[in-house]
Every structure is written in C-alpha cells, then in structure tokens.
Design a protein around this motif. Structure first.
Motif, short mmCIF file in Angstrom:
data_model
loop_
_atom_site.label_atom_id
_atom_site.label_comp_id
_atom_site.label_asym_id
_atom_site.label_seq_id
_atom_site.Cartn_x
_atom_site.Cartn_y
_atom_site.Cartn_z
N GLY A 106 0.76 -1.24 0.00
CA GLY A 106 0.00 0.00 0.00
C GLY A 106 0.78 1.29 0.00
O GLY A 106 0.31 2.28 0.56
N PRO A 107 1.96 1.39 -0.63
CA PRO A 107 2.73 2.64 -0.57
C PRO A 107 2.01 3.79 -1.26
O PRO A 107 1.58 3.68 -2.40
N GLU A 108 1.91 4.90 -0.57
CA GLU A 108 1.17 6.05 -1.05
C GLU A 108 1.89 7.33 -0.63
O GLU A 108 2.35 7.44 0.51
N TYR A 109 2.00 8.29 -1.53
CA TYR A 109 2.73 9.52 -1.26
C TYR A 109 1.96 10.44 -0.33
O TYR A 109 0.73 10.54 -0.40
N SER A 110 2.69 11.15 0.52
CA SER A 110 2.09 12.22 1.30
C SER A 110 1.76 13.38 0.36
O SER A 110 2.31 13.47 -0.74
N VAL B 143 -7.23 1.64 -1.99
CA VAL B 143 -6.57 2.83 -2.51
C VAL B 143 -7.12 4.07 -1.81
O VAL B 143 -8.11 3.99 -1.08
N ASN B 144 -6.48 5.22 -2.04
CA ASN B 144 -6.91 6.44 -1.37
C ASN B 144 -8.32 6.80 -1.79
O ASN B 144 -8.61 6.98 -2.97
N SER B 145 -9.21 6.93 -0.81
CA SER B 145 -10.62 7.18 -1.10
C SER B 145 -11.12 8.48 -0.48
O SER B 145 -12.30 8.64 -0.23
N ASP C 64 -5.35 17.48 2.34
CA ASP C 64 -4.75 18.57 3.12
C ASP C 64 -3.72 18.07 4.13
O ASP C 64 -3.09 18.88 4.83
N GLY C 65 -3.53 16.75 4.22
CA GLY C 65 -2.52 16.17 5.09
C GLY C 65 -2.86 16.14 6.56
O GLY C 65 -2.08 15.63 7.38
N ARG C 66 -4.03 16.65 6.95
CA ARG C 66 -4.38 16.74 8.36
C ARG C 66 -5.03 15.46 8.90
O ARG C 66 -4.99 15.21 10.11
N LEU C 67 -5.63 14.67 8.04
CA LEU C 67 -6.40 13.51 8.45
C LEU C 67 -5.90 12.27 7.72
O LEU C 67 -5.20 12.35 6.71
N ALA C 68 -6.31 11.12 8.23
CA ALA C 68 -5.94 9.87 7.58
C ALA C 68 -7.00 8.82 7.88
O ALA C 68 -7.75 8.92 8.85
N SER C 69 -7.05 7.81 7.03
CA SER C 69 -7.90 6.66 7.27
C SER C 69 -7.07 5.40 7.07
O SER C 69 -6.03 5.42 6.40
N TYR C 70 -7.52 4.31 7.67
CA TYR C 70 -6.90 3.00 7.44
C TYR C 70 -7.92 1.94 7.77
O TYR C 70 -8.99 2.22 8.32
N ILE C 71 -7.61 0.69 7.43
CA ILE C 71 -8.52 -0.42 7.71
C ILE C 71 -7.88 -1.31 8.76
O ILE C 71 -6.70 -1.65 8.68
N ARG C 72 -8.69 -1.67 9.76
CA ARG C 72 -8.21 -2.43 10.91
C ARG C 72 -8.80 -3.84 10.87
O ARG C 72 -10.02 -4.02 10.97
N PHE C 73 -7.93 -4.83 10.71
CA PHE C 73 -8.32 -6.24 10.71
C PHE C 73 -8.16 -6.83 12.11
O PHE C 73 -7.37 -6.33 12.91
N PRO D 103 -2.83 2.89 5.01
CA PRO D 103 -3.00 4.26 5.49
C PRO D 103 -3.16 5.22 4.32
O PRO D 103 -2.38 5.21 3.37
N HIS D 104 -4.21 6.06 4.37
CA HIS D 104 -4.50 7.02 3.31
C HIS D 104 -4.61 8.42 3.92
O HIS D 104 -5.47 8.66 4.77
N LEU D 105 -3.76 9.33 3.48
CA LEU D 105 -3.82 10.70 3.97
C LEU D 105 -4.81 11.52 3.15
O LEU D 105 -4.93 11.35 1.94
N SER D 106 -5.51 12.43 3.85
CA SER D 106 -6.40 13.37 3.16
C SER D 106 -5.55 14.34 2.34
O SER D 106 -4.37 14.56 2.63
#
Length: 296
Positions: free
Chosen positions: A166-170, A271-273, A221-230, A216-219
C-alpha cells in the motif's frame, strides 16, 4: 483473479463524513465493486469491478463502465493522475498501465522484469509511481517497496524489512505511507509506517497496536488519515471479515476520531478514497444475508 459476490451477498458503496456521519450511496447484488477513488472535481467515484473500470456519479447515483482497450482484466489497485484526466491502473497480468479517465486505449508502463507490479501511489507532480513488487507473482514472497517514473523506465527499490504493501505519497511528496511487517515477529502482523520517498532512511512506525492495520491514506490537506483495521492474527488483507474503517488525525494516529464497523476487508479501501476537499471518504462493504447488521 476477478472477485464475484457470494450467494446472498451484496456490494454497498458508502460515503463517510469527517463529522462521523455516513450515507449509503449505492448498493447492488449484480457486481462486486472495489477500491473507490474520488475524481478531482469531487463529483464521481472510480471503482473496479468484474475486471473493468467504473465511474459512479455521486449526485445522480448512477454507475457507468469506462470503455478501455489494450489492457487485461483489472484488479483493485488504481490511482488518478494528478492531471485529473488520466488514471494509472494495475492489471491481472502484473503490469501497470495509464489510460484516459474517459476511456480509450491504455498504455503499459512497466517492463517484463520477472515481477508483478501492484500500484498504490502517484507523486503529487504526477512524475513517479509507488508500487509493491512481487517476484514472479509469488505471494509466498515478501512484497518490496518500489518506485518507477510514471512514463516508464527503471524501478528503484526503497529499503524496508519484511513484507510491505500500500505505498502512497504524502500530499507534499516527501513521504511514502504504507503498512509493513517489519516491527514484529508475529506472522502477518502489519502495522502502519512511513519512509522518506527518496529512500535512505529507516521506516518509522506510526502506530503500535494489537490489531492488523493496512492501507493508510492521507487526506489531500494532510491533516487527516484513514486506514482499515483487521482482527488480531489476520494474515494478509482477506475478504469477508468484520473490520473497521478508522479515521484519525495525522497528529495522533493512536486516537481514532471515528470508527465505522464494516463487513469487508479486501476491496474496502485498498486505494486512497478521500474526497478532494478532505471532508469525505468512500469505502465499500460486502454484507452477507444473516451477517451481523452492526458490521454491515
């Protein structure tokens, strides 16, 4: 492999708000949709399903297929080009492609180098892609963090121990955010991490938890993030489990702002949503008849 719905199962596309509210945007028993992206105008979601690419008009609640040629069946790894008019796609042949979001012929980016290429990120300037390389598509081998010019060329490894995904740029392009198994000896115990996009630094663990944390997916604006917890003990990111979509501030990953229980996993938020205004995020649930309603 193209996923399909089980008997008694349906696909639900949800939109969650940073206020904690959420709404069911679309439901179907005909096709298994995965991995929503938002278009840059905030008017549509882009998803894959049945090996094809689809756009969902948020206001009109209608879905339509993107007519692509020159590309095999798609998997759930796709990210929008920052130009807003193109999209980068991973296909089931293990290669990465670029195509116009309106449809047309797709152009292959990656070479036959003996690896499968699972796309996850594009740099803010659109010049570089981040992906996971899997030697010969052998899923018993650890995924390697890689970057490649968006126009094609030589790939560059980013040194991270153990399996990663899941590599994703800031938003500023300086970091790659991903999940890694480098911080524990427990099999499959993925944790959230980041590393400098230019390489040359060690991976930093963002959150130490007993759960298995992915994507991990950053918003924007970089202030928020989401991820999935198994659940603890999960290996990989399988489908059809009770999981949580978690929403946090990037200042404190250990303190969830909101948590949405979901019956899902694979395909939910690969992916970033995040919406372009950083106010909403989309995810997909796959409830099965007689499953726990609290998890749907």
């Amino acid at each position: 492999m193209i996923r399909t719905l089980q008997p008694g199962q349906r696909c639900e596309v949800w939109i969650a708000f940073i206020t904690g509210e959420r709404e069911l945007a679309f439901a179907t028993e005909d096709i298994l949709l995965e991995a929503p992206n938002w278009t840059l105008d905030g008017e549509a979601l882009v998803l894959n399903g049945d090996g094809k690419l689809w756009t969902f008009d948020v206001a009109g609640r209608t879905i339509s297929q993107v007519p692509l040629t020159g590309i095999p069946g798609l998997n759930n790894d796709h990210v929008l080009d920052p130009d807003g008019e193109h999209i980068f796609l991973s296909a089931n042949d293990g290669h990465i492609y670029r195509a116009a979001l309106r449809g047309g012929h797709a152009t292959r980016i990656t070479k036959d180098d003996g690896s499968f290429h699972f796309l996850h990120g594009v740099s803010p300037d659109g010049q570089e892609l981040a992906y996971v390389g899997m030697e010969a598509g052998d899923f018993t081998q650890p995924g390697r963090l890689m970057t490649i010019p968006a126009s094609g060329g030589a790939s560059t490894p980013i040194s991270v121990d153990g399996h990663c995904d899941g590599p994703e740029y800031s938003p500023d392009g300086g970091w790659l955010y991903f999940n890694a198994e480098a911080f524990t000896s427990q099999p499959g115990h993925a944790q959230l991490a980041r590393v400098r996009a230019a390489g040359g630094s060690s991976a930093e663990q963002l959150l130490a938890s007993h759960t298995v944390d992915w994507f991990p997916h950053l918003s924007p604006d970089g202030r928020l993030a989401s991820y999935i917890r198994f659940p603890s003990g999960t290996e990989g990111h399988p489908a059809d489990l009770p999981v949580d979509v978690v929403f946090v501030s990037t200042d404190d990953w250990a303190a969830p702002l909101h948590t949405w229980p979901v019956f899902g996993g694979q395909g939910t938020i690969n992916v970033n949503s995040w919406s372009p205004d950083s106010a909403r995020l989309a995810y997909v649930a796959y409830p099965i008849a007689n499953s726990n309603p609290a998890k749907d």
